[in-house]
Design an enzyme around this catalytic site. Structure first.
Site, PDB file in Angstrom:
ATOM      1  N   ILE A 133     -13.045   3.609   3.317  1.00 52.59           N
ATOM      2  CA  ILE A 133     -13.133   5.064   3.519  1.00 52.59           C
ATOM      3  C   ILE A 133     -13.661   5.446   4.901  1.00 52.59           C
ATOM      4  CG2 ILE A 133     -13.245   5.639   1.064  1.00 52.59           C
ATOM      5  CD1 ILE A 133     -16.300   6.142   1.480  1.00 52.59           C
ATOM      6  N   ALA A 137     -19.392   4.368  -2.431  1.00 52.48           N
ATOM      7  CA  ALA A 137     -20.587   4.562  -1.597  1.00 52.48           C
ATOM      8  C   ALA A 137     -21.183   3.214  -1.251  1.00 52.48           C
ATOM      9  CB  ALA A 137     -21.632   5.397  -2.354  1.00 52.48           C
ATOM     10  N   LYS A 166     -26.620  10.003   2.063  1.00 49.97           N
ATOM     11  CA  LYS A 166     -25.974  10.729   0.960  1.00 49.97           C
ATOM     12  C   LYS A 166     -26.084  12.238   1.180  1.00 49.97           C
ATOM     13  CE  LYS A 166     -24.389   9.294  -2.334  1.00 49.97           C
ATOM     14  NZ  LYS A 166     -22.987   8.885  -2.658  1.00 49.97           N
ATOM     15  N   TYR A 175     -30.683   5.572   2.865  1.00 54.45           N
ATOM     16  CA  TYR A 175     -29.702   5.857   1.808  1.00 54.45           C
ATOM     17  C   TYR A 175     -29.707   7.351   1.470  1.00 54.45           C
ATOM     18  CZ  TYR A 175     -27.696   5.996  -2.920  1.00 54.45           C
ATOM     19  OH  TYR A 175     -26.944   6.315  -4.034  1.00 54.45           O
TER      20      TYR A 175
HETATM   21  N1  LIG Z   1     -26.515   3.496  -9.057  1.00 50.21           N
HETATM   22  C1  LIG Z   1     -27.389   4.506  -9.141  1.00 50.21           C
HETATM   23  O1  LIG Z   1     -28.489   4.377  -9.714  1.00 50.21           O
HETATM   24  C2  LIG Z   1     -27.023   5.851  -8.550  1.00 50.21           C
HETATM   25  C3  LIG Z   1     -27.978   6.886  -8.620  1.00 50.21           C
HETATM   26  C4  LIG Z   1     -27.654   8.115  -8.078  1.00 50.21           C
HETATM   27  C5  LIG Z   1     -26.413   8.323  -7.488  1.00 50.21           C
HETATM   28  N2  LIG Z   1     -25.507   7.304  -7.416  1.00 50.21           N
HETATM   29  C6  LIG Z   1     -24.223   7.569  -6.775  1.00 50.21           C
HETATM   30  O2  LIG Z   1     -23.210   7.423  -7.761  1.00 50.21           O
HETATM   31  C7  LIG Z   1     -22.010   6.922  -7.170  1.00 50.21           C
HETATM   32  C8  LIG Z   1     -21.538   5.696  -7.928  1.00 50.21           C
HETATM   33  O3  LIG Z   1     -22.564   4.699  -7.892  1.00 50.21           O
HETATM   34  P1  LIG Z   1     -22.330   3.226  -8.497  1.00 50.21           P
HETATM   35  O4  LIG Z   1     -23.635   2.759  -9.010  1.00 50.21           O
HETATM   36  O5  LIG Z   1     -21.126   3.233  -9.379  1.00 50.21           O
HETATM   37  O6  LIG Z   1     -22.013   2.418  -7.147  1.00 50.21           O
HETATM   38  P2  LIG Z   1     -21.335   0.975  -6.975  1.00 50.21           P
HETATM   39  O7  LIG Z   1     -21.308   0.245  -8.276  1.00 50.21           O
HETATM   40  O8  LIG Z   1     -22.013   0.350  -5.818  1.00 50.21           O
HETATM   41  O9  LIG Z   1     -19.825   1.335  -6.609  1.00 50.21           O
HETATM   42  C9  LIG Z   1     -19.457   1.827  -5.336  1.00 50.21           C
HETATM   43  C10 LIG Z   1     -18.098   1.277  -4.995  1.00 50.21           C
HETATM   44  O10 LIG Z   1     -17.758   1.748  -3.677  1.00 50.21           O
HETATM   45  C11 LIG Z   1     -17.218   0.654  -2.940  1.00 50.21           C
HETATM   46  N3  LIG Z   1     -17.346   0.833  -1.515  1.00 50.21           N
HETATM   47  C12 LIG Z   1     -18.417   0.533  -0.717  1.00 50.21           C
HETATM   48  N4  LIG Z   1     -18.131   0.764   0.569  1.00 50.21           N
HETATM   49  C13 LIG Z   1     -16.850   1.224   0.616  1.00 50.21           C
HETATM   50  C14 LIG Z   1     -15.974   1.607   1.673  1.00 50.21           C
HETATM   51  N5  LIG Z   1     -16.362   1.565   2.951  1.00 50.21           N
HETATM   52  N6  LIG Z   1     -14.723   2.009   1.344  1.00 50.21           N
HETATM   53  C15 LIG Z   1     -14.320   2.040   0.077  1.00 50.21           C
HETATM   54  N7  LIG Z   1     -15.101   1.693  -0.985  1.00 50.21           N
HETATM   55  C16 LIG Z   1     -16.361   1.286  -0.710  1.00 50.21           C
HETATM   56  C17 LIG Z   1     -18.032  -0.537  -3.439  1.00 50.21           C
HETATM   57  O11 LIG Z   1     -17.417  -1.762  -3.101  1.00 50.21           O
HETATM   58  P3  LIG Z   1     -18.356  -3.064  -2.891  1.00 50.21           P
HETATM   59  O12 LIG Z   1     -19.063  -3.285  -4.197  1.00 50.21           O
HETATM   60  O13 LIG Z   1     -17.397  -4.133  -2.514  1.00 50.21           O
HETATM   61  O14 LIG Z   1     -19.321  -2.692  -1.792  1.00 50.21           O
HETATM   62  C18 LIG Z   1     -18.072  -0.268  -4.944  1.00 50.21           C
HETATM   63  O15 LIG Z   1     -16.938  -0.769  -5.609  1.00 50.21           O
HETATM   64  C19 LIG Z   1     -22.355   6.681  -5.703  1.00 50.21           C
HETATM   65  O16 LIG Z   1     -21.948   7.785  -4.950  1.00 50.21           O
HETATM   66  C20 LIG Z   1     -23.867   6.588  -5.675  1.00 50.21           C
HETATM   67  O17 LIG Z   1     -24.389   6.964  -4.423  1.00 50.21           O
HETATM   68  C21 LIG Z   1     -25.787   6.072  -7.942  1.00 50.21           C
END
Ligand SMILES: NC(=O)c1ccc[n+]([C@@H]2O[C@H](COP(=O)([O-])OP(=O)(O)OC[C@H]3O[C@@H](n4cnc5c(N)ncnc54)[C@H](OP(=O)(O)O)[C@@H]3O)[C@@H](O)[C@H]2O)c1
Length: 296
Positions: A38, A61, A130, A126
């Site tokens: 992205i 992300a 965001k 982070y």
């Molecule tokens: N996890 C939490 O506790 C939490 C809390 C609050 C908000 N959020 C937000 O919720 C959303 C989903 O979180 P999640 O826990 O599902 O995150 P996640 O499991 O880390 O999934 C994010 C995905 O984005 C991919 N990605 C990373 N860099 C990229 C790039 N440059 N281009 C395209 N794709 C890319 C990652 O690939 P790789 O794995 O290969 O890097 C991964 O598959 C995010 O926006 C996060 O900020 C999460």
């Protein structure tokens, strides 16, 4: 004909549940880093235009909170510039966009749950990246929703529930071998709302199907500490694990952890759309449905 929806980060913890949860009602496609990075604006444009979705749900992300501290450039490129790249295409082709943000946009010093009108003051790279993503989106287009989440766990990916089960299981094995046990230490001075990805998917559907715009808090009802969360996990699973509360400074980490991470879903409540249930109820449903898969 079903409405076309494109999910970014579709192999991530939340993205994979979005694909599963939306596929019966929507013509849903997913992209992740193997399909398009992205941060590459022209590839992002080509890919989104080729799918031509009515809605883009942006769950991709750089989510490694500690890693972001030493990789500021990457954090900003993915979380801020990447979000802007997607928003510019959505604006140009008249597509609605949903972006997931975080409790880390706040400093964690408030004594009660954060509401949408509270001023962000991120204390980590982070959180800043965001928040920049939120601002880039708001400056680019009008037809968007920012869903702020906190303390996410789900079937896929690394998360607190998986970590606790693994540590608890290892302790039980050590007990069976009659080894000396060190109780598991878990911090009790950080408070938040443990939130199951499946609940977020359900809430995202409700938001998508209504004309909500702007910043919306989206986390489970009720709050607890990490210690309370760990206790509930072991209790639900009937695991006898020795566990004791400790303070954050016993676990120094590269990124500052907010003491208060709770988010109040005020906008969802005001709009009559809040379908997030209590964190404990969601945790029980998650553990019951995934017990075998979660055991090491
Ligand atoms: N996890 C939490 O506790 C939490 C809390 C609050 C908000 N959020 C937000 O919720 C959303 C989903 O979180 P999640 O826990 O599902 O995150 P996640 O499991 O880390 O999934 C994010 C995905 O984005 C991919 N990605 C990373 N860099 C990229 C790039 N440059 N281009 C395209 N794709 C890319 C990652 O690939 P790789 O794995 O290969 O890097 C991964 O598959 C995010 O926006 C996060 O900020 C999460």
């Amino acid at each position: 004909m079903k409405t076309k929806v494109l999910v970014t980060g579709s192999r991530g913890q939340l993205g994979s549940d979005l694909i599963r949860g939306l596929s019966s009602r929507y013509d849903v496609s997913g992209i992740d880093i193997e399909d398009v990075d992205i941060t590459d604006s022209s590839s992002v444009r080509d890919v989104i235009i080729s799918y031509n979705p009515r809605v883009v749900i942006h769950a991709a992300a750089y989510t490694d909170v500690d890693g972001c501290e030493s990789n500021t450039g990457l954090a900003m490129a993915v979380n801020a510039d990447g979000t802007r790249n997607i928003a510019e295409v959505c604006r140009d082709i008249g597509t609605r966009m949903i972006y997931y943000s975080t409790d880390y946009v706040f400093d964690g010093e408030k004594r009660s749950a954060y509401v949408e009108s509270d001023s962000p003051n991120p204390q980590t790279v982070y959180g800043r990246s965001k928040l920049e993503g939120e601002r880039a989106l708001a400056a680019t287009m009008d037809n968007y929703v920012i869903l702020r989440l906190a303390w996410l766990y789900g079937e896929g990916g690394r998360n607190f529930v998986r970590t606790m089960i693994k540590l608890g299981y290892n302790q039980q094995r050590a007990m069976q071998r009659e080894e000396i046990i060190t109780p598991l230490k878990v911090v009790d001075d950080q408070v938040g709302n443990p939130t199951w990805t499946v609940e977020v998917v359900r809430q995202t559907l409700a938001v998508m199907e209504n004309n909500l715009t702007g910043v919306v808090h989206c986390s489970s009802e009720g709050e607890t500490s990490w210690y309370g969360f760990a206790q509930a996990i072991f209790e639900c699973l009937g695991m006898k694990v020795q566990i004791r509360p400790c303070k954050s400074d016993e676990f120094p980490r590269p990124a500052h952890r907010p003491k208060m991470s709770s988010l109040a879903n005020n906008s969802l409540v005001q709009e009559g759309l809040n379908c997030m249930c209590h964190w404990k109820e969601a945790l029980e449903a998650f553990l019951q449905g995934n017990k075998e898969k979660l055991m090491p």
